[in-house]
Design an enzyme around this catalytic site. Structure first.
Site, mmCIF file in Angstrom:
data_model
loop_
_atom_site.group_PDB
_atom_site.id
_atom_site.type_symbol
_atom_site.label_atom_id
_atom_site.label_comp_id
_atom_site.label_asym_id
_atom_site.label_seq_id
_atom_site.Cartn_x
_atom_site.Cartn_y
_atom_site.Cartn_z
ATOM 1 N N ARG A 1 0.818 -1.219 0.000
ATOM 2 C CA ARG A 1 0.000 0.000 0.000
ATOM 3 C C ARG A 1 0.848 1.263 0.000
ATOM 4 N NH1 ARG A 1 -4.818 -0.723 4.169
ATOM 5 N NH2 ARG A 1 -3.113 -0.380 5.613
ATOM 6 N N GLU B 1 3.080 -6.289 14.204
ATOM 7 C CA GLU B 1 2.112 -6.543 15.267
ATOM 8 C C GLU B 1 1.507 -7.930 15.230
ATOM 9 O OE1 GLU B 1 -0.044 -3.994 12.128
ATOM 10 O OE2 GLU B 1 1.973 -4.263 12.864
#
Length: 182
Positions: free
Chosen positions: A69, A106
């Site tokens: 992205r 994460e």
């Protein structure tokens, strides 16, 4: 002011309105920020690119975008700045000689790579991505660029997920984000 009229607080409000929260994606417990509505809105996308480019301090030789992205913002920011664009890819996606860094994020770990031949020694580089989360991808990218002899002049993000503390992995760096989410 951009040609399409979105600036300042109006831009930030529009971008915040467009970003969709997707719970439990890509894994349970992760809150994904879907930026595709920003890309689909011509006025917002144009204004975001203009704002990212306007926040750069001094000339830039290259804009680096992280897969995937980050490419969507980094390439038009590079055009706006009159700079080249270099992609940082996931492991195994680039042909030929590469340099790589593994990092944690994460919800797991990953490796990023780039072609060192695309980064001239001393090049002034801006790093652009959509979201700053834990800072792992950004820190690994900075390490790669500096190992190639580049000067990283800043990092710019659409969204900073402040609650994940990604800026802590980028000490002493100029870090810009259009939106902060606490």
């Amino acid at each position: 002011m951009t040609a399409l009229g979105l600036t300042g607080s109006a831009l930030l409000a529009r971008v915040a309105e467009l970003i969709r929260d997707v719970p439990d994606f890509p894994t349970p417990g992760v809150g994904f920020k879907d930026i595709t509505p920003v890309l689909a809105d011509a006025a917002a996308f144009s204004a975001v690119v203009a704002e990212m480019a306007a926040r750069v301090d001094g000339p830039v030789d290259l804009v680096v975008g992280m897969e995937a992205r980050g490419f969507m913002f980094a390439a038009p920011v590079a055009v706006a700045l009159g700079a080249g664009f270099v992609p940082v890819r996931k492991a195994g996606k680039l042909p030929g000689p590469t340099v790589s860094r593994e990092y944690s994020l994460e919800y797991g770990s990953a490796t990023v790579e780039l072609h060192p031949a695309d980064i001239p020694a001393g090049a002034r580089v801006l790093v652009v991505d959509d979201v700053l989360a834990t800072g792992g991808t950004a820190a690994a990218t900075v390490e790669l660029l500096e190992a190639c002899g580049a000067e990283v002049v800043g990092l710019t993000f659409l969204v900073d997920l402040e609650f994940l503390g990604g800026r802590a992995r980028l000490p002493g760096r100029r870090v810009e984000a259009l939106l902060g989410v606490s």
